[in-house]
Design a protein around this motif. Structure first.
Motif, PDB file in Angstrom:
ATOM      1  N   LEU A 133      -6.288  -3.131   0.761  1.00  0.00           N
ATOM      2  CA  LEU A 133      -5.500  -3.759  -0.306  1.00  0.00           C
ATOM      3  C   LEU A 133      -4.751  -2.721  -1.143  1.00  0.00           C
ATOM      4  O   LEU A 133      -3.771  -3.053  -1.797  1.00  0.00           O
ATOM      5  CB  LEU A 133      -6.418  -4.574  -1.235  1.00  0.00           C
ATOM      6  CG  LEU A 133      -7.122  -5.788  -0.617  1.00  0.00           C
ATOM      7  CD1 LEU A 133      -8.063  -6.428  -1.632  1.00  0.00           C
ATOM      8  CD2 LEU A 133      -6.118  -6.805  -0.119  1.00  0.00           C
ATOM      9  N   PRO A 165       0.446   0.408   0.540  1.00  0.00           N
ATOM     10  CA  PRO A 165       1.712  -0.210   0.110  1.00  0.00           C
ATOM     11  C   PRO A 165       2.029  -1.530   0.821  1.00  0.00           C
ATOM     12  O   PRO A 165       3.025  -2.168   0.486  1.00  0.00           O
ATOM     13  CB  PRO A 165       2.757   0.851   0.465  1.00  0.00           C
ATOM     14  CG  PRO A 165       1.997   2.123   0.615  1.00  0.00           C
ATOM     15  CD  PRO A 165       0.641   1.747   1.097  1.00  0.00           C
ATOM     16  N   ALA A 166       1.201  -1.932   1.783  1.00  0.00           N
ATOM     17  CA  ALA A 166       1.459  -3.209   2.468  1.00  0.00           C
ATOM     18  C   ALA A 166       1.275  -4.357   1.479  1.00  0.00           C
ATOM     19  O   ALA A 166       0.323  -4.356   0.705  1.00  0.00           O
ATOM     20  CB  ALA A 166       0.489  -3.373   3.632  1.00  0.00           C
ATOM     21  N   ARG A 202       0.545  -8.185   0.062  1.00  0.00           N
ATOM     22  CA  ARG A 202      -0.537  -9.141   0.353  1.00  0.00           C
ATOM     23  C   ARG A 202      -0.145 -10.038   1.534  1.00  0.00           C
ATOM     24  O   ARG A 202      -0.964 -10.348   2.396  1.00  0.00           O
ATOM     25  CB  ARG A 202      -0.792 -10.026  -0.861  1.00  0.00           C
ATOM     26  CG  ARG A 202      -1.495  -9.311  -1.973  1.00  0.00           C
ATOM     27  CD  ARG A 202      -2.992  -9.390  -1.788  1.00  0.00           C
ATOM     28  NE  ARG A 202      -3.640  -8.416  -2.646  1.00  0.00           N
ATOM     29  CZ  ARG A 202      -4.808  -8.599  -3.235  1.00  0.00           C
ATOM     30  NH1 ARG A 202      -5.484  -9.685  -3.029  1.00  0.00           N
ATOM     31  NH2 ARG A 202      -5.322  -7.660  -3.987  1.00  0.00           N
ATOM     32  N   PRO A 207       1.542  -3.357  -4.753  1.00  0.00           N
ATOM     33  CA  PRO A 207       1.778  -2.397  -3.679  1.00  0.00           C
ATOM     34  C   PRO A 207       2.870  -1.377  -3.970  1.00  0.00           C
ATOM     35  O   PRO A 207       2.903  -0.322  -3.363  1.00  0.00           O
ATOM     36  CB  PRO A 207       2.169  -3.287  -2.492  1.00  0.00           C
ATOM     37  CG  PRO A 207       1.625  -4.636  -2.811  1.00  0.00           C
ATOM     38  CD  PRO A 207       1.634  -4.745  -4.293  1.00  0.00           C
ATOM     39  N   GLU A 208       3.768  -1.714  -4.924  1.00  0.00           N
ATOM     40  CA  GLU A 208       4.861  -0.783  -5.275  1.00  0.00           C
ATOM     41  C   GLU A 208       4.323   0.602  -5.651  1.00  0.00           C
ATOM     42  O   GLU A 208       4.942   1.618  -5.355  1.00  0.00           O
ATOM     43  CB  GLU A 208       5.585  -1.318  -6.506  1.00  0.00           C
ATOM     44  CG  GLU A 208       6.893  -2.004  -6.248  1.00  0.00           C
ATOM     45  CD  GLU A 208       7.483  -2.434  -7.579  1.00  0.00           C
ATOM     46  OE1 GLU A 208       7.804  -1.558  -8.389  1.00  0.00           O
ATOM     47  OE2 GLU A 208       7.591  -3.653  -7.793  1.00  0.00           O
ATOM     48  N   TYR A 255       1.159   1.718  -4.942  1.00  0.00           N
ATOM     49  CA  TYR A 255       0.051   2.208  -4.121  1.00  0.00           C
ATOM     50  C   TYR A 255       0.452   3.368  -3.199  1.00  0.00           C
ATOM     51  O   TYR A 255      -0.409   4.097  -2.728  1.00  0.00           O
ATOM     52  CB  TYR A 255      -0.554   1.070  -3.286  1.00  0.00           C
ATOM     53  CG  TYR A 255      -1.238   0.004  -4.126  1.00  0.00           C
ATOM     54  CD1 TYR A 255      -1.722   0.290  -5.400  1.00  0.00           C
ATOM     55  CD2 TYR A 255      -1.377  -1.297  -3.651  1.00  0.00           C
ATOM     56  CE1 TYR A 255      -2.319  -0.686  -6.180  1.00  0.00           C
ATOM     57  CE2 TYR A 255      -1.988  -2.283  -4.428  1.00  0.00           C
ATOM     58  CZ  TYR A 255      -2.450  -1.970  -5.688  1.00  0.00           C
ATOM     59  OH  TYR A 255      -3.037  -2.929  -6.450  1.00  0.00           O
ATOM     60  N   GLY A 256       1.752   3.487  -2.956  1.00  0.00           N
ATOM     61  CA  GLY A 256       2.212   4.596  -2.123  1.00  0.00           C
ATOM     62  C   GLY A 256       1.879   5.943  -2.735  1.00  0.00           C
ATOM     63  O   GLY A 256       1.715   6.936  -2.021  1.00  0.00           O
ATOM     64  N   LEU A 265       0.285   2.663   7.581  1.00  0.00           N
ATOM     65  CA  LEU A 265       0.424   1.660   6.513  1.00  0.00           C
ATOM     66  C   LEU A 265       1.171   2.246   5.315  1.00  0.00           C
ATOM     67  O   LEU A 265       1.821   1.530   4.569  1.00  0.00           O
ATOM     68  CB  LEU A 265      -0.947   1.143   6.070  1.00  0.00           C
ATOM     69  CG  LEU A 265      -1.626   0.134   6.993  1.00  0.00           C
ATOM     70  CD1 LEU A 265      -3.011  -0.226   6.466  1.00  0.00           C
ATOM     71  CD2 LEU A 265      -0.796  -1.128   7.150  1.00  0.00           C
ATOM     72  N   ARG A 283       3.581   4.115   5.721  1.00  0.00           N
ATOM     73  CA  ARG A 283       4.898   4.352   6.327  1.00  0.00           C
ATOM     74  C   ARG A 283       5.127   5.832   6.619  1.00  0.00           C
ATOM     75  O   ARG A 283       6.210   6.361   6.422  1.00  0.00           O
ATOM     76  CB  ARG A 283       6.017   3.815   5.426  1.00  0.00           C
ATOM     77  CG  ARG A 283       5.851   2.329   5.129  1.00  0.00           C
ATOM     78  CD  ARG A 283       7.002   1.781   4.330  1.00  0.00           C
ATOM     79  NE  ARG A 283       6.667   0.460   3.824  1.00  0.00           N
ATOM     80  CZ  ARG A 283       6.304   0.206   2.570  1.00  0.00           C
ATOM     81  NH1 ARG A 283       6.230   1.182   1.683  1.00  0.00           N
ATOM     82  NH2 ARG A 283       6.014  -1.016   2.177  1.00  0.00           N
TER      83      ARG A 283
END
Lengths: 250, 171, 303
Positions: A90, A93-94, A96, C71-72, C74-75, C102, C104
Motif C-alpha cells: 500500500l 506509488p501504485a 489503490r 500514492p503521490e 510514496y515514491g 512498483l 517505476r
C-alpha cells in the motif's frame, strides 16, 4: 509493465509457486479426482447418464472454483494484512485501484488455472457422451462470472472484517448457502422461499444454465437470463470489493 | 412424478370409457431413425399426429407425453425431467380435419423397458384422448470408463505434488 | 521540512488514540520517536503515511497532506513497518525487483544485488525468503525501503532481531544515508540506538507529545527535577505512593530511583522517608541522560 499487471503476476506466482497456493490447487484436484474415482468405482454412479455426469462435474468445478476464488480473494487482503506484507504494497506509488485490479487479476488467474485443471476431468468423464463441448462453453460463460464474483466477495470480506478467520468463516457460510441448490436439487423450488432464492442466487443461475445446456440440449445463447443474473452478481461483488479495499489500513 | 402417474391412470380410465370419446384422435409412431436396440445415452424420437375428426373447431388443445417403466418390480411413472425438454405441445385451435404433427425427442437415461403414450385434451372436451402405446427397451451402458478417468484422477494430483516437491527443494 | 506534525488528534473506531502529537523532521536528520507500548507511536507513523485519517491537527509530508496525497508521496518514502511480512516464495532479488518496478524503476539484477549487499544480507543463490532468519528478514525490509532511493525513511523498530554487529552495520548505514540528506524517522524502544543516532527526539505518552526537541536540551531541562538513587537495606515499610513530594521512578533490586518535587528540600525528604520506615543506606544524585529523561517523562505520565 503497469502496477496492476505486476501485482496480478505476483498474485499468480503466489498461487503457482508458493507451497500455500499449490496446496490449494492440490486440494481441488484431489476433490475432482475423488469424484472421478467414485464415478468409476460405484456401479450406480457409473451408470449415470453421460450428460448427467458432465453436469455434475461442471457443477462441482463451479463450487470448488467458488471456494478457491473465495480463499484467494480473502488471502489477497486479509491474509496479506495478517502476514504483514500488505502495508508495504500500500505504501508504493501504485494507486489503490491499481493494487485492487492486480489482486482481482490474481483471482482471475486462479479461476483460469482451476478451469484448465477441470478440462481433463471433464474429458475423462464425458468424452464419449454428448454436449461436452457445450458443457465446457457454458462453464466458461456462466461459471466464470459466478466464480469470480465469489473471489471479489472474498476480497470485500477480507477488507471489511477484522480478522482473516472471521472473514473466511463468513465467506464459507455464504458460499454454502449459495451452493445449497447443488445438494437440494429441484426440491428447493417446491417452496415459494426456495423459488425466490433460486431467482437471486448466482450459483442457481449457473446450475440452471448447466441443466438447460448439458441435460436439455438447449442453446448456450438461450441462457442469457441466467447470464444476466451472474453478471449482476459479479458487478455487485466488484463494487463491494472496491469500496472495502479503499478502506483497508485506513 | 405422482402427477404424471395420476394423469396416466386417469387417461387409461377414460380410454376404457368409450362414451366420453372426443372428436380428436391421436396417433403415435416411433421415428424411422430410432435404433432397433437402443442403449443408454441414445436418442429416440416419436411422432404424433393429432387430428380433429369432428365438425367443429377444437379450442385450447394441449397434448403431453407420458413415460412409464414396465420392468417387473419397477413399475413406475418416469419423471421426464432428465429425459426430454419436450414434454407438451399446445395449439390455440384445431379446425375440423386439421392435423397437428409433433415430434417428441428424448434421450435414454436409464436401462429398462418403457412405454410411451401421448394424451390430448381440449378446453371444451369432456374427456381425455390418448394415443396407442409405443414400447421400447433400453440396454445398459457404463458411461464412465476407468481407462480414461484413472490416469487423469491420479495423474493431476501427482503432477501438482511434483511441483510442490520442486518448490520445497528450492526452499 | 520532510515531516511536520502539529496538534495531531486521531481516533480509531471512536476511541481516541492520539490527543496532541507534534513532530518535525528535516532533511539529513535522524529523529527518534520514543514512547512506551501503546503510547501511539505506530498510530502517529500511520497518520504520517496517510494510512489513517486524523480527526484534527496538521500533518504534512513533503508539504502535502498525506491522507489526500496518498500514492503521490510514496515514491519518495521508504518504510520499515513494525510488522514485517514478505512473499516467502520469492528470492530477495525477485522481491526487491518487484518493489523497484512498483516504484517505476527499471533496475537490473546487479542493482538488486547491490541493494542486498548494502544492508549486509548474504542469502544463498536462489534461497527463498521463507527460509530467512529474523535478522535477515529485518535487513531485507530495510533493503526494500531503500529500493527507490527515498528522501524520507520511516523506520519502526528497524534493528529488532539483529545481533550487535548487525545493529552497528545498520547504524552506520543510517548515518551514511542521513549524510546524503535522507531524513529518517526512527521509532524504537532501544534508547541506545536513539542516543547513538539522533540529535532530536519526540517522546509520546498516552497519545501526547510530552517532550520534543534536542536531546541535550531536554535532558538539561529535566534535571530541574531532583532525581536521586537510594540504596535501601531492606523493604520500605511505607508504600511509595503514600509519601508526599516524592515519586518513585524505578526500582532495581536494592536501588530505588526517586524524583523530589521542587518545593521540598532533599534533607526534608530524607527525614520524611526515614520517619516512614525507609531503611536508607546510601543516597546518590542521579546523572541525567536519555534513559532518565524517558523514564521521568513516561512514568510521570503513567502516574
Amino acid at each position: 509493465m503497469s502496477a496492476a499487471r505486476l501485482i496480478a503476476r505476483k498474485e499468480a506466482g503466489e498461487l503457482l509457486l508458493s507451497l500455500r497456493g499449490l496446496s490449494w490447487l492440490m486440494a481441488v484436484a484431489v476433490a475432482l479426482s475423488v469424484f472421478g474415482l467414485l464415478l468409476v468405482s460405484n456401479t450406480e454412479l457409473s451408470l449415470l447418464d453421460n450428460a448427467q455426469v458432465v453436469y455434475d462435474m461442471v457443477a462441482i468445478v463451479t463450487a470448488l472454483g467458488g471456494l478457491l476464488a473465495l480463499v484467494v480473494g480473502l488471502d489477497a487482503v486479509a491474509g496479506e494484512r495478517e502476514r504483514g506484507s500488505l502495508v508495504a504494497l500500500l505504501l508504493t506509488p501504485a494507486s489503490r485501484d491499481a493494487i485492487l485490479s492486480g489482486k482481482l487479476g490474481g483471482i482471475a488467474v486462479a479461476w483460469a488455472v482451476m478451469y484448465a485443471l477441470a478440462l481433463p476431468y471433464l474429458w475423462a468423464v464425458g468424452s464419449t457422451g454428448q454436449n461436452l463441448r457445450e458443457a465446457v462453453t457454458i462453464l466458461a460463460v456462466l461459471g466464470s462470472p459466478v466464480v469470480l464474483g465469489f473471489g471479489f466477495f472474498g476480497m470485500a470480506l477480507g477488507a471489511r472484517l477484522a480478522t482473516a478467520r472471521t472473514a473466511l468463516l463468513t465467506g464459507l457460510i455464504g458460499l454454502m448457502i449459495s451452493a445449497s441448490p447443488l445438494l437440494l436439487g429441484p426440491s428447493l423450488r417446491q417452496s415459494a422461499i426456495g423459488r425466490a432464492f433460486d431467482v437471486i442466487n448466482p450459483i442457481s443461475a449457473a446450475v440452471n444454465a448447466y441443466d438447460g445446456v448439458i441435460i436439455d440440449s438447449q442453446p448456450v445463447l438461450g441462457q442469457w437470463p441466467h447470464a444476466l443474473l451472474a453478471a449482476a452478481w459479479l458487478v455487485l461483488a466488484l463494487w463491494l470489493a472496491r469500496s472495502g479495499f479503499r478502506r483497508v489500513a485506513r | 412424478m405422482k402427477l404424471v402417474g395420476l394423469l396416466f391412470a386417469l387417461g387409461l380410465a377414460l380410454v376404457a370409457n368409450p362414451s366420453s370419446a372426443e372428436t380428436l384422435s391421436v396417433d403415435l409412431r416411433p421415428a424411422a431413425a430410432n435404433a432397433a436396440s437402443p442403449q443408454m445415452g441414445d436418442r429416440l424420437s416419436f411422432r404424433t399426429t393429432i387430428r380433429n375428426d369432428g365438425t367443429a373447431a377444437v379450442h385450447g388443445l394441449i397434448a403431453w407425453i407420458s413415460l412409464v417403466q414396465l420392468d417387473k418390480g419397477k413399475e413406475q411413472p418416469v419423471d421426464l425431467e432428465d429425459w426430454s425438454a419436450h414434454k407438451a405441445v399446445t395449439a390455440a385451435s384445431l379446425a375440423p380435419g386439421q392435423i397437428l404433427e409433433t415430434d417428441w425427442p428424448m434421450r435414454l437415461i436409464q436401462a429398462g423397458t418403457y412405454r410411451v403414450v401421448v394424451s390430448a385434451v381440449s378446453r371444451g372436451s369432456a374427456g381425455l384422448v390418448v394415443s396407442p402405446f409405443a414400447d421400447f427397451t433400453v440396454r445398459q451402458k457404463p458411461v464412465v470408463e476407468s481407462q480414461r478417468v484413472l490416469p487423469v484422477a491420479l495423474g493431476l494430483p501427482l503432477l501438482i505434488a511434483v511441483a510442490m516437491l520442486w518448490r520445497r527443494r528450492r526452499r | 521540512m520532510l515531516i511536520e506534525i502539529d496538534g495531531l488528534r486521531l481516533s480509531i473506531g471512536g476511541v481516541p488514540i492520539l490527543h496532541d502529537v507534534r513532530l518535525a523532521l528535516g532533511e539529513g536528520e535522524i529523529y527518534g520517536l520514543l514512547g512506551p507500548n501503546g503510547a501511539g507511536k505506530s498510530t502517529t507513523i500511520a497518520a504520517a503515511l496517510g494510512l489513517l485519517k486524523p480527526d484534527g491537527g496538521r500533518v504534512r509530508v513533503f508539504g502535502k497532506d498525506p491522507w489526500m496525497a496518498g500514492p503521490e508521496i510514496y515514491g519518495g518514502i521508504g518504510v520499515v513497518p513494525e510488522q514485517n511480512g514478505f512473499y516467502d516464495w520469492m528470492t530477495a532479488e525477485e522481491y526487491l525487483a518487484f518493489f523497484a518496478q512498483l516504484h517505476r524503476r527499471d533496475d537490473g539484477p546487479n542493482k538488486m544485488r547491490e541493494q542486498i549487499a548494502a544492508v549486509g544480507l548474504e542469502p544463498r543463490p536462489g534461497q527463498a525468503i521463507g527460509t530467512y532468519s529474523r535478522g535477515m528478514r529485518q535487513r531485507l525490509s530495510l533493503a526494500r525501503a531503500l529500493v527507490a532511493e527515498p528522501k524520507l525513511l520511516v523506520l519502526d523498530e528497524p534493528t529488532n532481531g539483529l545481533d550487535p554487529r548487525g545493529r552497528r552495520d545498520i547504524h552506520d548505514l543510517l548515518i551514511e544515508l542521513a549524510g546524503r540528506g535522507v531524513g529518517i524517522l526512527l521509532c524504537t524502544h532501544l534508547l541506545d540506538d536513539v542516543d547513538r543516532l539522533c540529535r532530536r527526539v519526540g517522546i509520546i505518552a498516552e497519545g501526547r507529545t510530552v517532550a520534543e526537541g534536542v536531546i541535550a536540551d531536554l535532558v538539561r531541562s529535566e534535571r530541574r527535577l531532583a532525581r536521586f538513587r537510594l540504596r535501601l537495606i531492606g523493604q520500605p515499610a511505607t508504600m511509595p505512593t503514600e509519601i508526599r513530594h516524592v515519586s518513585v521512578v524505578a526500582h532495581e533490586g536494592e536501588w530505588w530511583i526517586v524524583d523530589l518535587d521542587p518545593e521540598v528540600t532533599p534533607d526534608a525528604a530524607w527525614r520524611e522517608l526515614l520517619f516512614r520506615g525507609w531503611p536508607i543506606a546510601e543516597i546518590r544524585r542521579e546523572s541525567g541522560g536519555l534513559d532518565e529523561l524517558y523514564l521521568a517523562l513516561t512514568e510521570r505520565r503513567a502516574a
